[in-house]
Design a protein around this motif. Sequence first.
Motif, mmCIF file in Angstrom:
data_model
loop_
_atom_site.group_PDB
_atom_site.id
_atom_site.type_symbol
_atom_site.label_atom_id
_atom_site.label_comp_id
_atom_site.label_asym_id
_atom_site.label_seq_id
_atom_site.Cartn_x
_atom_site.Cartn_y
_atom_site.Cartn_z
ATOM 1 N N ALA A 26 41.773 26.679 42.401
ATOM 2 C CA ALA A 26 42.853 27.433 43.069
ATOM 3 C C ALA A 26 43.392 28.535 42.167
ATOM 4 O O ALA A 26 43.658 29.652 42.634
ATOM 5 C CB ALA A 26 43.966 26.474 43.489
ATOM 6 N N ASN A 27 43.561 28.236 40.884
ATOM 7 C CA ASN A 27 44.027 29.250 39.939
ATOM 8 C C ASN A 27 43.039 30.406 39.856
ATOM 9 O O ASN A 27 43.448 31.578 39.809
ATOM 10 C CB ASN A 27 44.232 28.644 38.548
ATOM 11 N N SER A 28 41.758 30.100 39.830
ATOM 12 C CA SER A 28 40.760 31.169 39.735
ATOM 13 C C SER A 28 40.767 32.039 40.986
ATOM 14 O O SER A 28 40.661 33.267 40.898
ATOM 15 C CB SER A 28 39.361 30.590 39.475
ATOM 16 N N LEU A 29 40.923 31.424 42.152
ATOM 17 C CA LEU A 29 40.958 32.186 43.405
ATOM 18 C C LEU A 29 42.203 33.052 43.500
ATOM 19 O O LEU A 29 42.132 34.234 43.851
ATOM 20 C CB LEU A 29 40.864 31.227 44.610
ATOM 21 N N ASN A 30 43.360 32.455 43.194
ATOM 22 C CA ASN A 30 44.623 33.199 43.236
ATOM 23 C C ASN A 30 44.625 34.298 42.172
ATOM 24 O O ASN A 30 45.066 35.428 42.424
ATOM 25 C CB ASN A 30 45.788 32.247 43.022
ATOM 26 N N GLY A 31 44.111 33.989 40.985
ATOM 27 C CA GLY A 31 44.054 34.970 39.907
ATOM 28 C C GLY A 31 43.176 36.157 40.266
ATOM 29 O O GLY A 31 43.520 37.312 39.985
ATOM 30 N N TYR A 32 42.041 35.883 40.893
ATOM 31 C CA TYR A 32 41.160 36.971 41.310
ATOM 32 C C TYR A 32 41.888 37.883 42.291
ATOM 33 O O TYR A 32 41.834 39.109 42.164
ATOM 34 C CB TYR A 32 39.887 36.406 41.938
ATOM 35 N N ILE A 33 42.559 37.299 43.264
ATOM 36 C CA ILE A 33 43.310 38.087 44.241
ATOM 37 C C ILE A 33 44.408 38.888 43.542
ATOM 38 O O ILE A 33 44.607 40.073 43.844
ATOM 39 C CB ILE A 33 43.874 37.177 45.358
ATOM 40 N N LEU A 34 45.086 38.269 42.612
ATOM 41 C CA LEU A 34 46.173 38.948 41.893
ATOM 42 C C LEU A 34 45.647 40.170 41.141
ATOM 43 O O LEU A 34 46.257 41.237 41.203
ATOM 44 C CB LEU A 34 46.840 37.965 40.916
ATOM 45 N N PHE A 35 44.544 40.036 40.462
ATOM 46 C CA PHE A 35 44.065 41.116 39.597
ATOM 47 C C PHE A 35 43.211 42.160 40.307
ATOM 48 O O PHE A 35 42.935 43.205 39.742
ATOM 49 C CB PHE A 35 43.312 40.524 38.395
ATOM 50 N N THR A 36 42.774 41.881 41.537
ATOM 51 C CA THR A 36 41.942 42.860 42.245
ATOM 52 C C THR A 36 42.627 43.509 43.438
ATOM 53 O O THR A 36 42.055 44.398 44.061
ATOM 54 C CB THR A 36 40.618 42.221 42.725
ATOM 55 N N ASN A 37 43.827 43.100 43.757
ATOM 56 C CA ASN A 37 44.534 43.685 44.911
ATOM 57 C C ASN A 37 45.816 44.374 44.481
ATOM 58 O O ASN A 37 46.366 44.184 43.487
ATOM 59 C CB ASN A 37 44.839 42.604 45.945
#
Length: 153
Positions: free
Chosen positions: A142-153
Motif C-alpha cells: 500500500a505504501n508503494s502504491l500510494n507513494g507512486y501516486i504521490l510522486f507522479t501526480n
Amino acid sequence: MKFYARLILFLVINFGALGLGAYLMNDGPRTTWYANLEKAPWTPPGWVFGFAWTTVMICFSIFMAKLTEAKNNSTIITLFLIQFVLNVSWNYVFFNQHYILLGMINLILLTGLIAFMTFKFKPQLKIYTLFILPYFVWMIVANSLNGYILFTN
C-alpha cells in the motif's frame, strides 16, 4: 472471554472497519479522479484488494484474539484502536478528500504501528506473530502504491 469469542469479536470489528472504510471512500476506485491518476505499474487488479484485505483481517483477528488471551491490557486495546482509526481514515483521506500526501502519512503511521505491534508482542505470541505478517506485507505494498501516486501526480 474464551479465544473463540474474542476471535469472533475481532472478526466483527475488523470486517466492520473494512465496511466503514468502503463507505467512507465514496466509490473512490470508480471515480474519474482515481481513474485519471498515474498509478504504479505493479498496481494489482481490483479484486486483489478485496482478497488481500479479507486475508489480512482474518489473520489480524487471530493475532488480536491470541494477543488478548496472552496479555489483555489497556495498551493493547489502545494500539488496536489507533490501528482501527488509521486504517478506516485512509479511505476517507485518500479517496474521498483526495489528500494524497496525508494518505501517505496515514499509511506510514499505520505501517509503523503494525511493525511495532509485530516486534513488541513477538515474545508473548511466538509463532502466532506470523498472523500479523500479512498485514505488514500488505502495508508495504500500500505504501508503494500510494507513494507512486504521490510522486507522479
